[in-house]
Design a protein around this motif. Structure first.
Motif, mmCIF file in Angstrom:
data_model
loop_
_atom_site.group_PDB
_atom_site.id
_atom_site.type_symbol
_atom_site.label_atom_id
_atom_site.label_comp_id
_atom_site.label_asym_id
_atom_site.label_seq_id
_atom_site.Cartn_x
_atom_site.Cartn_y
_atom_site.Cartn_z
ATOM 1 N N HIS A 158 -29.690 -59.297 -6.112
ATOM 2 C CA HIS A 158 -29.079 -60.164 -6.958
ATOM 3 C C HIS A 158 -29.676 -61.557 -6.929
ATOM 4 C CE1 HIS A 158 -25.569 -57.751 -7.721
ATOM 5 N NE2 HIS A 158 -25.477 -57.345 -6.493
ATOM 6 N N ASP A 159 -31.012 -61.464 -6.496
ATOM 7 C CA ASP A 159 -31.946 -62.767 -6.725
ATOM 8 C C ASP A 159 -32.686 -62.284 -8.250
ATOM 9 O OD1 ASP A 159 -31.188 -63.645 -4.501
ATOM 10 O OD2 ASP A 159 -33.217 -63.047 -3.211
ATOM 11 N N VAL A 160 -32.266 -61.414 -8.945
ATOM 12 C CA VAL A 160 -32.908 -61.324 -10.350
ATOM 13 C C VAL A 160 -31.779 -60.787 -11.235
ATOM 14 C CG1 VAL A 160 -35.283 -60.860 -9.418
ATOM 15 C CG2 VAL A 160 -33.605 -58.886 -9.694
ATOM 16 N N TRP A 161 -32.170 -61.025 -12.402
ATOM 17 C CA TRP A 161 -31.068 -60.773 -13.498
ATOM 18 C C TRP A 161 -31.059 -59.170 -13.722
ATOM 19 C CZ3 TRP A 161 -32.199 -57.988 -18.127
ATOM 20 C CH2 TRP A 161 -33.686 -57.753 -18.422
ATOM 21 N N SER A 162 -31.901 -58.414 -13.311
ATOM 22 C CA SER A 162 -31.811 -56.857 -13.390
ATOM 23 C C SER A 162 -32.526 -56.333 -12.181
ATOM 24 C CB SER A 162 -32.135 -56.283 -14.889
ATOM 25 O OG SER A 162 -32.232 -55.027 -14.710
ATOM 26 N N HIS A 163 -32.063 -56.023 -11.328
ATOM 27 C CA HIS A 163 -32.766 -55.229 -10.198
ATOM 28 C C HIS A 163 -33.499 -54.249 -10.665
ATOM 29 C CE1 HIS A 163 -33.810 -53.330 -6.345
ATOM 30 N NE2 HIS A 163 -33.085 -52.317 -6.522
ATOM 31 N N ARG A 164 -32.922 -53.217 -11.481
ATOM 32 C CA ARG A 164 -33.360 -51.869 -11.817
ATOM 33 C C ARG A 164 -34.846 -52.232 -12.853
ATOM 34 N NH1 ARG A 164 -33.146 -49.173 -16.535
ATOM 35 N NH2 ARG A 164 -31.659 -50.498 -17.462
ATOM 36 N N GLN A 165 -34.552 -53.070 -13.912
ATOM 37 C CA GLN A 165 -35.621 -53.597 -14.713
ATOM 38 C C GLN A 165 -36.877 -54.183 -14.213
ATOM 39 O OE1 GLN A 165 -34.549 -54.444 -18.938
ATOM 40 N NE2 GLN A 165 -32.411 -54.650 -17.954
ATOM 41 N N LEU A 166 -36.527 -55.046 -13.026
ATOM 42 C CA LEU A 166 -37.510 -55.739 -12.323
ATOM 43 C C LEU A 166 -38.372 -55.195 -11.246
ATOM 44 C CD1 LEU A 166 -36.013 -57.937 -14.401
ATOM 45 C CD2 LEU A 166 -36.908 -59.539 -12.686
ATOM 46 N N LEU A 167 -37.995 -53.921 -11.011
ATOM 47 C CA LEU A 167 -38.706 -53.337 -9.792
ATOM 48 C C LEU A 167 -40.248 -53.197 -9.843
ATOM 49 C CD1 LEU A 167 -36.000 -50.631 -8.703
ATOM 50 C CD2 LEU A 167 -37.040 -52.473 -7.316
ATOM 51 N N LYS A 168 -40.538 -53.122 -11.157
ATOM 52 C CA LYS A 168 -42.080 -53.048 -11.251
ATOM 53 C C LYS A 168 -42.578 -54.398 -12.087
ATOM 54 C CE LYS A 168 -41.864 -47.986 -11.985
ATOM 55 N NZ LYS A 168 -42.216 -46.947 -13.323
ATOM 56 N N ILE A 169 -41.795 -55.389 -11.941
ATOM 57 C CA ILE A 169 -42.490 -56.556 -12.188
ATOM 58 C C ILE A 169 -42.612 -57.492 -10.983
ATOM 59 C CG2 ILE A 169 -41.962 -58.849 -13.775
ATOM 60 C CD1 ILE A 169 -41.832 -56.091 -15.375
ATOM 61 N N VAL A 170 -43.832 -58.398 -11.294
ATOM 62 C CA VAL A 170 -44.321 -59.133 -10.060
ATOM 63 C C VAL A 170 -43.203 -60.227 -9.608
ATOM 64 C CG1 VAL A 170 -46.068 -60.825 -9.517
ATOM 65 C CG2 VAL A 170 -46.825 -58.525 -10.318
ATOM 66 N N SER A 171 -42.947 -60.352 -8.501
ATOM 67 C CA SER A 171 -42.182 -61.060 -7.975
ATOM 68 C C SER A 171 -40.681 -60.311 -7.389
ATOM 69 C CB SER A 171 -41.390 -62.294 -8.846
ATOM 70 O OG SER A 171 -40.434 -61.829 -9.740
ATOM 71 N N HIS A 172 -40.735 -59.211 -7.934
ATOM 72 C CA HIS A 172 -39.514 -58.268 -7.069
ATOM 73 C C HIS A 172 -40.047 -56.986 -6.726
ATOM 74 C CE1 HIS A 172 -35.429 -57.662 -6.392
ATOM 75 N NE2 HIS A 172 -35.105 -56.673 -7.385
ATOM 76 N N THR A 173 -41.336 -56.742 -6.691
ATOM 77 C CA THR A 173 -41.546 -55.165 -6.403
ATOM 78 C C THR A 173 -41.473 -55.077 -5.091
ATOM 79 O OG1 THR A 173 -43.850 -56.098 -5.726
ATOM 80 C CG2 THR A 173 -43.412 -55.414 -8.219
ATOM 81 N N PRO A 174 -41.128 -53.743 -4.753
ATOM 82 C CA PRO A 174 -40.822 -53.368 -3.129
ATOM 83 C C PRO A 174 -41.672 -53.767 -2.289
ATOM 84 C CG PRO A 174 -40.524 -51.663 -4.780
ATOM 85 C CD PRO A 174 -40.958 -52.540 -5.628
ATOM 86 N N ILE A 175 -43.165 -53.733 -2.789
ATOM 87 C CA ILE A 175 -44.182 -54.067 -1.798
ATOM 88 C C ILE A 175 -43.988 -55.745 -1.603
ATOM 89 C CG2 ILE A 175 -45.954 -54.465 -3.524
ATOM 90 C CD1 ILE A 175 -46.372 -53.484 0.053
ATOM 91 N N GLU A 176 -43.681 -56.581 -2.625
ATOM 92 C CA GLU A 176 -43.639 -57.850 -2.173
ATOM 93 C C GLU A 176 -42.253 -58.293 -1.197
ATOM 94 O OE1 GLU A 176 -44.830 -60.372 -6.160
ATOM 95 O OE2 GLU A 176 -44.054 -58.372 -6.602
#
Length: 262
Positions: A158-176
């Motif tokens: 819930h630190d991003v507006w859409s967890h699902r849509q941002l999983l592959k966007i830099v700043s919210h990827t699993p590795i980060e």
């Protein structure tokens, strides 16, 4: 003590709203990132005139840059360099009681979350890894410390507006998220804002300039953080995100994050 952190996206360009923020929110300490100015051009006199006479700055032309401006004295001061670069991303100040404050600006990482094809993302990963090793080697979880800054990672769902849509966007990827969590765990840092705001509640500190009506779309991310070491956890008294500041002109795409400590 009230401590604020803000990625200002050019301190000289946005000096009027910085001074307005100081007047209206009255922080004792303000830490800035992306000051984007060489030290000789930093607006020292304007801050001193507003009562913030104690400063620690590290800046460069057009990019990066960090600063601590305070109404309270700063003793020992340090500039840290990472990844073999001197790119003005980490400064340390010490208050009179020995508590350290670290003002940090982690690299954004570019657009492609693959270190093999994106040097900027590789730099971001190396930067966090180096810090993760450094904390337990050079500092201790028993030492009173405050870490603030634009960490350029939104770790929670819930630190991003859409967890699902941002999983592959830099700043919210699993590795980060994995690497930032490892850094947080390295000396048991406490997330000072989430100490007051439950993890299932949406919380953002950044909204893209591309969203013309940022309030209506509310596609935000929590990129700006305040952490404290365990000795300061019981001294936390409150936290807030100064969301209204996003409407002040000329705006940064980030807003200040404020934490109050006893």
């Amino acid at each position: 003590m009230r401590i604020a952190t803000w990625n200002i996206n050019s301190v000289r360009l946005r000096l009027p709203i910085v001074l307005r923020f100081l007047d209206e929110y009255q922080p004792d300490v303000l830490c800035l990132q992306e000051t984007k100015t060489q030290d000789e051009f930093f607006p020292n006199e304007a801050f001193a005139h507003h009562g913030y006479a104690h400063m620690h700055i590290a800046g460069m032309k057009s990019y990066n840059g960090v600063a601590i401006v305070a109404r309270v004295p700063l003793g020992a001061r340090e500039i840290r360099h990472w990844c073999g670069k001197e790119d003005c991303r980490h400064i340390v100040g010490t208050f009179e009681n020995g508590t350290e404050i670290h003002c940090l600006y982690i690299p954004a990482g570019g657009d492609i979350p693959d270190p093999d094809v994106n040097d900027k993302f590789a730099h971001k990963m190396q930067f966090v890894d180096e810090l993760t090793r450094w904390w337990p080697a050079e500092r201790s979880s028993a030492k009173p410390m405050i870490l603030v800054g634009d960490l350029n990672i939104a770790p929670l769902e819930h630190d991003v507006w859409s967890h699902r849509q941002l999983l592959k966007i830099v700043s919210h990827t699993p590795i980060e998220v994995e690497k930032l969590t490892a850094m947080q765990n390295s000396i048991d840092w406490v997330d000072a804002v989430r100490h007051f705001v439950p993890p299932d509640e949406k919380l953002y500190t950044w909204w893209s300039y591309r969203n013309q009506d940022w309030r209506l779309s509310d596609r935000g991310r929590r990129l700006d953080h305040v952490w404290v070491t365990p000795p300061l956890k019981d001294r936390l008294r409150g936290a807030q995100v100064a969301k209204d500041v996003r409407d002040w002109a000329p705006p940064s795409d980030h807003v200040p994050v404020i934490v109050d400590l006893d």
